[in-house]
Write an enzyme that holds these catalytic residues in place. Structure first.
Site, short mmCIF file in Angstrom:
data_model
loop_
_atom_site.label_atom_id
_atom_site.label_comp_id
_atom_site.label_asym_id
_atom_site.label_seq_id
_atom_site.Cartn_x
_atom_site.Cartn_y
_atom_site.Cartn_z
N LYS A 482 0.82 -1.22 0.00
CA LYS A 482 0.00 0.00 0.00
C LYS A 482 0.85 1.26 0.00
O LYS A 482 0.66 2.16 -0.83
CB LYS A 482 -0.92 0.02 1.24
CG LYS A 482 -1.88 -1.13 1.37
CD LYS A 482 -2.78 -0.99 2.58
CE LYS A 482 -2.01 -0.93 3.89
NZ LYS A 482 -1.20 -2.12 4.15
N SER A 550 -6.84 -0.55 7.57
CA SER A 550 -8.29 -0.33 7.74
C SER A 550 -9.06 -1.63 7.50
O SER A 550 -9.75 -1.78 6.50
CB SER A 550 -8.79 0.78 6.81
OG SER A 550 -8.39 0.59 5.48
#
Length: 637
Positions: A482, A550
């Protein structure tokens, strides 16, 4: 129906034979009382309801035959009729001789119609009891005369009072098993009165009964000559129903449906929660605050000159005002409040514990908003009434909490108006009802803190930067890539003279979120704070890039709801766990496997993959640079 010499005397109104239409009209005009039976296990709740159905002749001949057969096969009363079988319909209930689910039954007498809810006595089914009590006007608290006041007696009395039931009947049951002893009855009455005063029940009606034998159910029994009060059914027929008291309150009606059958008619349909309304009355639409007057009160049977609490009607208004489902039409000179932060009592009804900070759907009357619940101020021990420190609420837990909604809702304190003060919470992913709640009041800061309007808005700021604001939300396992891809995306945007800012998960935890750990509740608060910061940055016209694990869908959807439609772009960096663990640049997976790192996503904490992300990146067959080019192309079109 087969009759026996022990059947109670029940005289049918002679009007049935004389004029059936007049009798049906009279029956239609009868008031309706909703009540529940509650108490501890084996106190005789189902038996009492079965007796009421039997004595009011609400059992057909074939039902009675089946009841007699079932009583011999699975009953608990020997060769006698087991009235509980009329209510306990689940196989598991009949096998165990207990009530599990709420069972609703209708019956009628010459004076009133009734809907009774038989609620479970076991503590594990407290949520079912709350469901049954939520619409009740009266509660019959049963006590086994042999056992006296028990823990569940206290629990159900507390819940009935908490939910706002005004009328309490203390039914001391199984008096036949204590030889109808007056002393036993008075001792139980004294004990219950002492407890009831502690929780705020100041008035109740005590009746000695035998649900099995029928004593003091439909008529006073010769076995209790010392009792001078009413029989149970006599009291149920006479008690004042809640709608009469609601009529004296200010007018409120939650709009359920905007009725627009043609171009010439626009009405607002709903049920009056309280008060009265007549054509010509001045009303206020909330939360907008617009005022107008009532033009007509429309029903299927024609216009009315007046509508009262409990009636469902369609109102037409004199002016073309903005009014839609979820709005509340109220008396113009005495409207309810609108706020977005509250204190409330919450009854948790889900197997999974409450997660502070998580967003749930809140439904109050016809309003539906997103709500976030904070950790409880305290949990209530309903057995001792002590206030206990708590970080969450488990199944059947009751606590006082603070909650906030994403926009103001129109409400009244639950004690004043059950319709505008009672709510449920719904899980956003499963659509399961997880809690029932009662609003106490709005928090003072919600009334005094207002959004400050500015002359320069987000569109003007974005126009100055010659770009459309957006939030690129990277999600995926630790080690998925990410941060690497997010960093490349920002570099490419920078070379294209785009104004951006990268919020990295690790970097944020060094400052803004340094006080948060990695528990489920802390992860949710971590994402909430980042979402609020990202929203402010997009208001400034920036393209915001975030790289966070998340792990929970609910929190990603919470952030999505903070932004205008189309600005939240979810990017799922889809890397298999084995591949992410192989990369393990920081050695985190190794520590988690060794038990040195708790609550690590993918090992001992779940990751909920996006179901419909805007962009999916498969890092097993795409380089980081290729992924960054794909994202920038999608962003800039």
């Amino acid at each position: 129906m087969t009759k026996t010499s022990t059947d109670p005397v029940y005289v049918t109104d002679a009007l049935i034979a004389e004029d059936i239409d007049a009798y049906l009209e009279q029956h239609q005009q009868k008031s309706l009382l909703r009540f529940i039976t509650c108490g501890s296990v084996d106190d005789g709740k189902s038996t009492l309801i079965g007796r009421l159905l039997y004595d009011s002749k609400m059992i057909f001949e074939d039902q009675l035959a089946a009841l007699e057969a079932d009583s011999k096969r699975v009953g608990t009363q020997g060769q006698e009729i087991d009235f509980a079988l009329l209510v306990d319909g689940l196989a598991a209930e009949r096998e165990q001789g207990i009530t599990i689910d709420v069972a609703y039954r209708f019956f009628t007498t010459e004076k009133r119609k009734f809907i009774v809810a038989d609620t479970p006595g076991h503590e594990q089914y407290t949520r079912n009891m709350v469901t049954g009590a939520s619409t009740a006007d009266l509660a019959v608290i049963l006590i086994d005369a042999r056992k006296g006041v028990l823990t569940q007696t206290r629990r159900h009395s507390f819940l009935a009072h908490l939910i706002g039931i005004k009328h309490i009947v203390l039914a001391v049951n199984k008096m036949d098993l204590v030889d109808y002893d007056k002393t036993v009855f008075e001792r139980i009455l004294l004990s219950y009165r002492a407890f009831a005063s502690e929780i705020g029940i100041t008035n109740f009606t005590a009746i000695p009964i035998s649900g099995f034998k029928g004593d003091n159910i439909t008529a006073l029994s010769d076995n209790t000559p010392w009792y001078k009060g009413p029989a149970l059914i006599e009291h149920l027929e006479a008690v004042e129903v809640g709608s009469a008291a609601d009529e004296a309150k200010p007018f409120r009606m939650a709009v359920q449906w905007v009725n627009r059958p043609n171009l010439d008619f626009r009405g607002f349909s709903g049920q009056l929660a309280s008060g009265k309304v007549r054509p010509g009355d001045a009303v206020r639409i909330l939360p907008s605050g617009k005022t107008t007057t009532v033009a007509r009160i429309v029903t299927l049977d024609g216009d009315l000159g007046e509508a009262v609490a409990g009636q469902s009607v369609t109102l037409t208004l004199a002016d073309e005002v903005d009014c839609s489902r979820g709005d509340v039409i109220a008396a113009a000179d005495n409207p309810p409040e609108a706020a977005d932060q509250f204190e409330a009592t919450l009854v948790w009804m889900a197997d999974e514990a409450m997660i502070p900070g998580r967003a749930y759907w809140l439904k109050l009357a016809t309003q539906s908003v997103s709500a976030t619940v904070q950790a409880p101020k305290y949990e209530i021990n309903v057995n001792t009434l002590d206030h206990l420190a708590a970080k969450t609420l488990d199944l059947n837990g009751i606590g006082v909490v603070e909650l906030s909604t994403d926009k103001p809702i129109t409400f009244e304190a639950y004690g004043d108006n059950r319709t505008l003060g009672g709510f449920i919470l719904i899980d956003k992913l499963t659509n399961a009802t997880v809690a029932a709640g009662m609003l106490h009041f709005s928090l003072r800061r919600a009334q005094n803190v207002h959004w400050q309007a500015t002359d320069i808005d987000r569109d003007m700021r974005a126009g100055l930067k010659n770009q459309r604001p957006a939030l690129l939300w990277f999600t995926g396992l630790s080690g998925s890539g990410k941060s690497t891809i997010a960093n490349l995306v920002e570099k490419k945007l920078h070379r294209m003279n785009r104004h951006s800012f990268l919020l990295d998960g690790d970097n944020v935890r060094h400052g803004l979120n340094r006080d948060l750990g990695f528990t489920e509740a802390d992860r949710i608060e971590n994402i909430r704070r980042v979402g609020e910061v990202a929203r402010l940055m997009t208001d400034a016209g920036l393209i915001v890039i975030t790289a966070f694990i998340s792990p929970f869908r609910a929190e990603r959807e919470m952030v999505r709801s903070m932004l205008p439609e189309g600005e939240f772009i979810e990017i799922f960096v889809d890397t298999p766990l084995a591949e992410a663990e192989r990369r393990d640049v920081k050695g985190l997976y190794k520590k988690a496997r060794a038990g040195q790192l708790k609550n690590f996503t993918g090992i001992d904490s779940p990751y909920e993959a996006p179901e419909t992300p805007e962009i999916r990146i498969d890092t097993t067959n795409m380089t980081p640079d290729e992924a960054a080019n794909l994202i920038v192309d999608r962003l800039l079109g």
